[in-house]
Design an enzyme around this catalytic site. Structure first.
Site, PDB file in Angstrom:
ATOM      1  N   ARG A  85      25.966  42.948  31.260  1.00 47.36           N
ATOM      2  CA  ARG A  85      27.389  42.730  30.222  1.00 47.36           C
ATOM      3  C   ARG A  85      27.361  42.699  29.152  1.00 47.36           C
ATOM      4  NH1 ARG A  85      31.442  45.390  34.160  1.00 47.36           N
ATOM      5  NH2 ARG A  85      30.171  46.287  35.223  1.00 47.36           N
ATOM      6  N   SER A 104      32.032  37.999  29.947  1.00 44.66           N
ATOM      7  CA  SER A 104      31.744  38.174  31.539  1.00 44.66           C
ATOM      8  C   SER A 104      30.807  37.299  32.018  1.00 44.66           C
ATOM      9  CB  SER A 104      31.108  39.403  30.627  1.00 44.66           C
ATOM     10  OG  SER A 104      29.669  40.334  31.714  1.00 44.66           O
ATOM     11  N   TYR A 147      41.428  26.419  29.820  1.00 48.13           N
ATOM     12  CA  TYR A 147      40.157  27.433  30.028  1.00 48.13           C
ATOM     13  C   TYR A 147      39.650  26.355  31.288  1.00 48.13           C
ATOM     14  CZ  TYR A 147      41.074  30.932  26.638  1.00 48.13           C
ATOM     15  OH  TYR A 147      41.849  31.656  25.659  1.00 48.13           O
ATOM     16  N   ASP A 197      34.273  30.255  22.530  1.00 45.52           N
ATOM     17  CA  ASP A 197      35.707  30.596  22.935  1.00 45.52           C
ATOM     18  C   ASP A 197      36.029  28.716  23.688  1.00 45.52           C
ATOM     19  OD1 ASP A 197      38.395  30.814  21.596  1.00 45.52           O
ATOM     20  OD2 ASP A 197      38.489  32.189  23.326  1.00 45.52           O
ATOM     21  N   LYS A 233      41.206  25.156  22.067  1.00 45.83           N
ATOM     22  CA  LYS A 233      42.759  25.433  21.395  1.00 45.83           C
ATOM     23  C   LYS A 233      43.213  23.837  22.158  1.00 45.83           C
ATOM     24  CE  LYS A 233      42.513  29.858  22.873  1.00 45.83           C
ATOM     25  NZ  LYS A 233      40.763  29.914  22.523  1.00 45.83           N
TER      26      LYS A 233
END
Length: 273
Positions: A212, A207, A22, A17, A47
């Site tokens: 994780r 993460s 970002y 994603d 996006k």
């Protein structure tokens, strides 16, 4: 960051994603390139940010081209409107995404952070039924569970994807989540992830640590929350959490646009729950 992407792919993740906002697309592209995983095995999503949405179709198209260059691919599997910028701008931008879908640059068109009223605005502005969003990516976790909104989108055939699925780790010590985790011999993160899976919501964990990553993906086999667990988790959302969501929505739909810091065009009422 590219090494983190390569590590996630090695663990088994295939849905990545991204977003213009970002600023992670170039690192994701390098990580994919270094991983050796074929493009055909990946599902790449990104996006378009508010600035381009507010500027208009040519800026939206330019943003997608930048995304494709950064990811080193000639198409994305999913491309979304990041926030529903008012004054009709998100509708115009969405229609440009449909054009780029028809050109083969986008496989699926979606939205992010849309309320039911934003979705209805697409409908009333002549977006055909077959062209309506396939996905709405919103924050979903036990501490922000907007049941009415989620269930209505699902009823309309829109797939819900969750971001902040694990609430950035800030809910790992919540007593209810901890108790459910102890009951099943699982971690708090796994309980939160499994809760989403059982609600047919696409679970997007985040993460930078490999251990994780391995923990977060282990929510599918030999693990199911019972009705009592789900009911307890469903009731963790407070009125304060819903109001915080509403305030963030009002701020972000105009963030980094010419209307930033104002309420010009921002919805005064919308479905919060």
């Amino acid at each position: 960051a590219s090494t983190i992407v390569a590590s996630a792919l090695d663990v088994g993740y295939r849905f990545l994603d991204c977003a213009q906002f970002y600023n992670n697309e170039a690192d994701v592209g390098i990580g994919i390139q270094n991983s050796g995983v074929p493009r055909s095995e990946l599902f790449l999503a990104s996006k378009c940010w508010t600035t381009a949405i507010a500027e208009g179709p040519s800026a939206v198209r330019s943003a997608l081209c930048d995304t494709l260059d950064a990811l080193k691919t000639d198409y994305v599997d999913l491309y979304c409107i990041h926030w529903p910028v008012p004054h009709g701008r998100h509708v115009v931008a969405y229609k440009e995404l449909l054009k780029m879908r028809d050109e083969g640059l986008i496989r699926s068109v979606g939205v992010s952070n849309y309320t039911l009223e934003d979705y209805d605005e697409l409908v009333t502005n002549d977006v055909a039924e077959d062209d309506l969003p396939l996905v709405n990516q919103i924050e979903v976790n036990p501490l922000l569970y907007r049941k009415k909104t989620i269930e209505e989108f699902q009823r309309r055939g829109v797939l819900i994807q969750s971001y902040r699925s694990l609430r950035d780790g800030k809910a790992f010590e919540n007593p209810t989540i901890v108790d459910v985790a102890k009951k099943h011999g699982r971690t708090a993160a796994q309980v939160m992830g499994r809760w989403l899976v059982q609600k047919n919501i696409v679970y997007i964990p985040k993460s930078v640590r490999r251990d994780r990553m391995e923990e977060n993906i282990d929510v599918f086999d030999d693990f199911e929350l019972d009705d009592d667990d789900v009911t307890k988790l469903d009731h963790l959302t407070t009125d304060d959490a819903l109001e915080t969501f509403a305030q963030l929505y009002r701020k972000c739909v105009v963030r980094d646009t010419q209307w930033d810091g104002t309420t010009d065009g921002v919805r005064t009422t919308f479905t919060i729950h």
